[in-house]
Motif scaffolding. Sequence first.
Motif, PDB file in Angstrom:
ATOM      1  N   UNK A  37       0.901  -1.254   0.006  1.00 46.28           N
ATOM      2  CA  UNK A  37       0.060   0.160  -0.081  1.00 46.28           C
ATOM      3  C   UNK A  37       0.840   1.318   0.053  1.00 46.28           C
ATOM      4  N   UNK A  38       1.994   1.104   0.858  1.00 48.03           N
ATOM      5  CA  UNK A  38       2.888   2.194   0.634  1.00 48.03           C
ATOM      6  C   UNK A  38       3.621   2.435  -0.605  1.00 48.03           C
ATOM      7  N   UNK A  39       3.683   1.483  -1.276  1.00 42.04           N
ATOM      8  CA  UNK A  39       4.242   1.625  -2.767  1.00 42.04           C
ATOM      9  C   UNK A  39       3.562   2.313  -3.645  1.00 42.04           C
ATOM     10  N   UNK A  64      10.464   0.885  -6.893  1.00 36.90           N
ATOM     11  CA  UNK A  64      10.764  -0.268  -7.749  1.00 36.90           C
ATOM     12  C   UNK A  64      11.819  -1.194  -6.980  1.00 36.90           C
ATOM     13  N   UNK A  65      12.657  -0.552  -6.025  1.00 38.55           N
ATOM     14  CA  UNK A  65      13.473  -1.315  -5.152  1.00 38.55           C
ATOM     15  C   UNK A  65      12.692  -2.227  -4.141  1.00 38.55           C
ATOM     16  N   UNK A  66      11.807  -1.760  -3.687  1.00 41.59           N
ATOM     17  CA  UNK A  66      10.828  -2.831  -2.504  1.00 41.59           C
ATOM     18  C   UNK A  66       9.834  -3.606  -3.311  1.00 41.59           C
ATOM     19  N   UNK A  67      10.117  -3.903  -4.587  1.00 38.81           N
ATOM     20  CA  UNK A  67       9.066  -4.839  -5.183  1.00 38.81           C
ATOM     21  C   UNK A  67       9.262  -6.376  -4.716  1.00 38.81           C
ATOM     22  N   UNK A 119      10.665  -6.890 -14.613  1.00 39.82           N
ATOM     23  CA  UNK A 119       9.910  -5.803 -13.953  1.00 39.82           C
ATOM     24  C   UNK A 119      10.934  -5.012 -13.264  1.00 39.82           C
ATOM     25  N   UNK A 120      11.813  -5.420 -12.300  1.00 39.14           N
ATOM     26  CA  UNK A 120      12.688  -5.025 -11.416  1.00 39.14           C
ATOM     27  C   UNK A 120      13.694  -4.135 -12.347  1.00 39.14           C
ATOM     28  N   UNK A 121      13.922  -4.777 -13.586  1.00 36.56           N
ATOM     29  CA  UNK A 121      15.134  -3.959 -14.368  1.00 36.56           C
ATOM     30  C   UNK A 121      14.537  -2.794 -14.953  1.00 36.56           C
ATOM     31  N   UNK A 122      13.208  -3.013 -15.218  1.00 39.11           N
ATOM     32  CA  UNK A 122      12.324  -1.701 -16.033  1.00 39.11           C
ATOM     33  C   UNK A 122      12.378  -0.698 -14.944  1.00 39.11           C
ATOM     34  N   UNK A 123      11.826  -1.022 -13.577  1.00 38.52           N
ATOM     35  CA  UNK A 123      11.759  -0.369 -12.550  1.00 38.52           C
ATOM     36  C   UNK A 123      13.225   0.815 -12.430  1.00 38.52           C
ATOM     37  N   UNK A 124      14.297  -0.033 -12.492  1.00 41.89           N
ATOM     38  CA  UNK A 124      15.341   0.472 -11.933  1.00 41.89           C
ATOM     39  C   UNK A 124      16.072   1.462 -13.096  1.00 41.89           C
TER      40      UNK A 124
END
Length: 202
Positions: free
Chosen positions: A23-25, A53-56, A138-143
């Motif tokens: 929810x915080x994300x 993204x880092x807390x995915x 997903x993580x790489x795109x986020x970063x």
Amino acid sequence: MNEHSGDTPIPWRVWTVPNLVTMLRLVGIPVFCWLLLVADEYVAGAIVLAVGGGTDFVDGYLARRLGQESRFGRLIDPLVDRLYILVAVAALTLEGLLPWQFTAALLAREAVMFVTLLLLRWRGYPPLSVHYVGKTATFIVFMSFPALVLAGLPIDPPMWAQPLGWALAWWGIVLYWLSAALYVGQAVWMTRPGQRGEMVAQ
């Protein structure tokens, strides 16, 4: 968030630690949009994106570690991931930090996944199980997004931001499409006679 092993059903519970993290994300999405599109606070916007993204992986890890897996978490976690990516891509495209070709490639992948999941739902199949390639993509795109935001600073952008951002972005989009191919293949396998499985694709 994965199901417990065995036949124990996953409870529908909202107020858990991992769901609070999710929810915080989710709250970070409008905060990022305001920072980037209204306040022109690129550095702060990049920080919000990096944290979001880092807390995915954090919510899923906490769910397993604390024994707080839930059906609500399995629903909301991938939804927040997808919203983060789509909203970030839209905001960066509006700001001229992403070319339309990249945006079109990402949206086309999302369209493929939407149609695949819709067809499975229409035929009465459960959702697809998350694949590690999809989570990694997903993580790489986020970063890539925080680096691209920093590369767009009007004054003294970091020299590393643009090459790092684009290296991650194109690497991520390739893996994103690879994961889509894996999910479509999984869907085809599931719909074969006598095959039933469980799936939420990332």
